[in-house]
Design a protein around this motif. Structure first.
Motif, PDB file in Angstrom:
ATOM      1  N   PRO A  96       0.790  -1.241   0.043  1.00  0.00           N
ATOM      2  CA  PRO A  96       0.008  -0.052   0.111  1.00  0.00           C
ATOM      3  C   PRO A  96       0.912   1.209   0.105  1.00  0.00           C
ATOM      4  O   PRO A  96       0.403   2.417  -0.266  1.00  0.00           O
ATOM      5  CB  PRO A  96      -0.873  -0.092   1.145  1.00  0.00           C
ATOM      6  CG  PRO A  96      -0.212  -1.175   2.149  1.00  0.00           C
ATOM      7  CD  PRO A  96       0.569  -2.038   1.151  1.00  0.00           C
ATOM      8  N   TRP A  97       2.068   1.493   0.378  1.00  0.00           N
ATOM      9  CA  TRP A  97       3.021   2.405   0.437  1.00  0.00           C
ATOM     10  C   TRP A  97       3.798   2.667  -0.741  1.00  0.00           C
ATOM     11  O   TRP A  97       4.618   3.594  -0.998  1.00  0.00           O
ATOM     12  CB  TRP A  97       3.920   2.348   1.708  1.00  0.00           C
ATOM     13  CG  TRP A  97       4.862   1.107   1.559  1.00  0.00           C
ATOM     14  CD1 TRP A  97       6.223   0.942   0.951  1.00  0.00           C
ATOM     15  CD2 TRP A  97       4.553  -0.095   2.404  1.00  0.00           C
ATOM     16  NE1 TRP A  97       6.657  -0.290   1.179  1.00  0.00           N
ATOM     17  CE2 TRP A  97       5.558  -0.855   2.161  1.00  0.00           C
ATOM     18  CE3 TRP A  97       3.354  -0.649   3.196  1.00  0.00           C
ATOM     19  CZ2 TRP A  97       5.647  -2.138   2.766  1.00  0.00           C
ATOM     20  CZ3 TRP A  97       3.691  -1.859   3.694  1.00  0.00           C
ATOM     21  CH2 TRP A  97       4.574  -2.731   3.531  1.00  0.00           C
ATOM     22  N   GLY A  98       3.292   1.894  -1.847  1.00  0.00           N
ATOM     23  CA  GLY A  98       3.883   2.263  -3.346  1.00  0.00           C
ATOM     24  C   GLY A  98       4.848   1.284  -3.722  1.00  0.00           C
ATOM     25  O   GLY A  98       5.881   1.961  -4.594  1.00  0.00           O
ATOM     26  N   VAL A  99       5.245   0.224  -3.132  1.00  0.00           N
ATOM     27  CA  VAL A  99       6.397  -0.590  -3.632  1.00  0.00           C
ATOM     28  C   VAL A  99       5.861  -1.976  -4.023  1.00  0.00           C
ATOM     29  O   VAL A  99       4.805  -2.465  -3.353  1.00  0.00           O
ATOM     30  CB  VAL A  99       7.194  -0.904  -2.391  1.00  0.00           C
ATOM     31  CG1 VAL A  99       8.204  -1.808  -2.596  1.00  0.00           C
ATOM     32  CG2 VAL A  99       7.882   0.426  -1.874  1.00  0.00           C
ATOM     33  N   ARG A 100       6.382  -2.520  -5.329  1.00  0.00           N
ATOM     34  CA  ARG A 100       6.217  -3.686  -5.353  1.00  0.00           C
ATOM     35  C   ARG A 100       7.465  -4.557  -5.411  1.00  0.00           C
ATOM     36  O   ARG A 100       8.293  -4.309  -5.669  1.00  0.00           O
ATOM     37  CB  ARG A 100       5.727  -3.903  -7.108  1.00  0.00           C
ATOM     38  CG  ARG A 100       5.455  -5.176  -7.475  1.00  0.00           C
ATOM     39  CD  ARG A 100       4.797  -5.228  -8.942  1.00  0.00           C
ATOM     40  NE  ARG A 100       4.553  -6.407  -9.651  1.00  0.00           N
ATOM     41  CZ  ARG A 100       3.318  -6.998  -9.563  1.00  0.00           C
ATOM     42  NH1 ARG A 100       2.609  -6.684  -8.727  1.00  0.00           N
ATOM     43  NH2 ARG A 100       3.197  -8.201 -10.199  1.00  0.00           N
TER      44      ARG A 100
ATOM     45  N   THR B 257      17.932 -12.436   3.903  1.00  0.00           N
ATOM     46  CA  THR B 257      16.501 -12.273   2.970  1.00  0.00           C
ATOM     47  C   THR B 257      16.914 -11.007   2.224  1.00  0.00           C
ATOM     48  O   THR B 257      17.763 -10.030   2.838  1.00  0.00           O
ATOM     49  CB  THR B 257      15.610 -11.820   4.182  1.00  0.00           C
ATOM     50  OG1 THR B 257      15.249 -13.163   4.882  1.00  0.00           O
ATOM     51  CG2 THR B 257      14.278 -11.531   3.328  1.00  0.00           C
ATOM     52  N   ILE B 258      16.866 -11.229   0.952  1.00  0.00           N
ATOM     53  CA  ILE B 258      16.902 -10.264  -0.111  1.00  0.00           C
ATOM     54  C   ILE B 258      15.749  -9.606  -0.412  1.00  0.00           C
ATOM     55  O   ILE B 258      14.779 -10.447  -1.000  1.00  0.00           O
ATOM     56  CB  ILE B 258      17.767 -10.809  -1.392  1.00  0.00           C
ATOM     57  CG1 ILE B 258      19.213 -11.088  -0.658  1.00  0.00           C
ATOM     58  CG2 ILE B 258      17.921  -9.584  -2.241  1.00  0.00           C
ATOM     59  CD1 ILE B 258      19.877 -12.023  -1.706  1.00  0.00           C
ATOM     60  N   ASN B 259      15.118  -8.518  -0.314  1.00  0.00           N
ATOM     61  CA  ASN B 259      14.076  -7.707  -0.539  1.00  0.00           C
ATOM     62  C   ASN B 259      14.186  -7.176  -2.110  1.00  0.00           C
ATOM     63  O   ASN B 259      15.056  -6.200  -2.285  1.00  0.00           O
ATOM     64  CB  ASN B 259      13.539  -6.700   0.339  1.00  0.00           C
ATOM     65  CG  ASN B 259      12.540  -5.788   0.065  1.00  0.00           C
ATOM     66  OD1 ASN B 259      11.657  -6.226  -0.582  1.00  0.00           O
ATOM     67  ND2 ASN B 259      12.690  -4.436   0.591  1.00  0.00           N
ATOM     68  N   VAL B 260      13.624  -7.773  -3.071  1.00  0.00           N
ATOM     69  CA  VAL B 260      13.852  -7.150  -4.493  1.00  0.00           C
ATOM     70  C   VAL B 260      12.631  -6.521  -4.678  1.00  0.00           C
ATOM     71  O   VAL B 260      11.445  -7.023  -4.569  1.00  0.00           O
ATOM     72  CB  VAL B 260      13.997  -8.379  -5.182  1.00  0.00           C
ATOM     73  CG1 VAL B 260      14.059  -8.005  -6.697  1.00  0.00           C
ATOM     74  CG2 VAL B 260      15.025  -9.434  -5.116  1.00  0.00           C
ATOM     75  N   MET B 261      12.778  -5.152  -5.012  1.00  0.00           N
ATOM     76  CA  MET B 261      11.538  -4.164  -5.073  1.00  0.00           C
ATOM     77  C   MET B 261      11.870  -3.234  -6.293  1.00  0.00           C
ATOM     78  O   MET B 261      12.979  -3.083  -6.702  1.00  0.00           O
ATOM     79  CB  MET B 261      11.445  -3.728  -3.699  1.00  0.00           C
ATOM     80  CG  MET B 261      12.724  -2.893  -3.047  1.00  0.00           C
ATOM     81  SD  MET B 261      13.177  -1.376  -3.551  1.00  0.00           S
ATOM     82  CE  MET B 261      11.661  -0.344  -3.101  1.00  0.00           C
ATOM     83  N   ARG B 262      10.685  -2.552  -6.556  1.00  0.00           N
ATOM     84  CA  ARG B 262      10.837  -1.084  -7.153  1.00  0.00           C
ATOM     85  C   ARG B 262       9.442  -0.287  -6.727  1.00  0.00           C
ATOM     86  O   ARG B 262       8.455  -0.954  -6.379  1.00  0.00           O
ATOM     87  CB  ARG B 262      10.609  -1.406  -8.693  1.00  0.00           C
ATOM     88  CG  ARG B 262       8.970  -1.970  -9.198  1.00  0.00           C
ATOM     89  CD  ARG B 262       8.955  -1.923 -10.603  1.00  0.00           C
ATOM     90  NE  ARG B 262       7.749  -2.533 -10.880  1.00  0.00           N
ATOM     91  CZ  ARG B 262       6.482  -1.936 -10.842  1.00  0.00           C
ATOM     92  NH1 ARG B 262       6.090  -0.743 -10.223  1.00  0.00           N
ATOM     93  NH2 ARG B 262       5.385  -2.551 -11.143  1.00  0.00           N
ATOM     94  N   HIS B 263       9.746   1.030  -6.829  1.00  0.00           N
ATOM     95  CA  HIS B 263       8.660   1.762  -6.498  1.00  0.00           C
ATOM     96  C   HIS B 263       7.906   1.819  -7.483  1.00  0.00           C
ATOM     97  O   HIS B 263       7.977   1.812  -8.858  1.00  0.00           O
ATOM     98  CB  HIS B 263       9.281   3.091  -6.324  1.00  0.00           C
ATOM     99  CG  HIS B 263      10.147   3.333  -4.961  1.00  0.00           C
ATOM    100  ND1 HIS B 263      11.368   3.044  -4.665  1.00  0.00           N
ATOM    101  CD2 HIS B 263       9.475   3.719  -3.684  1.00  0.00           C
ATOM    102  CE1 HIS B 263      11.672   3.256  -3.653  1.00  0.00           C
ATOM    103  NE2 HIS B 263      10.439   3.513  -2.799  1.00  0.00           N
ATOM    104  N   SER B 264       6.530   1.993  -7.163  1.00  0.00           N
ATOM    105  CA  SER B 264       5.287   1.825  -8.426  1.00  0.00           C
ATOM    106  C   SER B 264       5.469   3.277  -9.025  1.00  0.00           C
ATOM    107  O   SER B 264       5.669   4.332  -8.429  1.00  0.00           O
ATOM    108  CB  SER B 264       3.949   1.656  -7.566  1.00  0.00           C
ATOM    109  OG  SER B 264       3.950   0.608  -7.010  1.00  0.00           O
ATOM    110  N   ALA B 265       5.087   3.106 -10.474  1.00  0.00           N
ATOM    111  CA  ALA B 265       4.913   4.616 -11.064  1.00  0.00           C
ATOM    112  C   ALA B 265       3.641   5.339 -10.390  1.00  0.00           C
ATOM    113  O   ALA B 265       2.632   4.646  -9.980  1.00  0.00           O
ATOM    114  CB  ALA B 265       4.521   4.231 -12.475  1.00  0.00           C
ATOM    115  N   LYS B 266       3.639   6.762 -10.311  1.00  0.00           N
ATOM    116  CA  LYS B 266       2.662   7.278  -9.668  1.00  0.00           C
ATOM    117  C   LYS B 266       2.066   8.254 -11.060  1.00  0.00           C
ATOM    118  O   LYS B 266       2.337   8.262 -11.875  1.00  0.00           O
ATOM    119  CB  LYS B 266       3.485   8.544  -8.760  1.00  0.00           C
ATOM    120  CG  LYS B 266       4.058   7.855  -7.726  1.00  0.00           C
ATOM    121  CD  LYS B 266       4.334   8.952  -6.839  1.00  0.00           C
ATOM    122  CE  LYS B 266       4.779   8.115  -5.434  1.00  0.00           C
ATOM    123  NZ  LYS B 266       5.376   9.173  -4.277  1.00  0.00           N
TER     124      LYS B 266
END
Length: 87
Positions: A63-67, A78-87
């Motif tokens: 919900p805070w804009g991260v996939r 633990t490896i957190n593989v992520m991207r910020h969502s497009a706004k």
């Protein structure tokens, strides 16, 4: 940025290139999480699944804009593989 429990290192020439390391003490010992932002988290998730990696948190739109998804490396990190969502 170093807040004691999380350290974020940013490339001076490319500020979107960042690595964060999270440290958490628990009853089972020291837990370390490495967070890496990537361009295409979906493709990397598919590759992790197809290679049989230990995915411990499914591909999720937060919900805070991260996939993101989490995978364990052979050392238990633990490896957190992520991207910020497009706004």
């Amino acid at each position: 940025m170093d807040m004691g429990w999380i350290v974020t290192v940013v490339s001076p020439s490319s500020p979107l290139a960042q690595i964060s390391i999270v440290q958490e003490n628990s009853s089972s010992g020291l837990n370390i999480t490495l967070s890496i932002e990537v361009d295409d988290v979906d493709t990397l998730h598919e590759a992790a699944i197809s290679r049989g990696y230990d995915v411990v948190y499914p591909l999720t739109d937060e919900p805070w804009g991260v996939r993101r998804f989490h995978v364990k490396d052979p050392n238990g990190v633990t490896i957190n593989v992520m991207r910020h969502s497009a706004k």
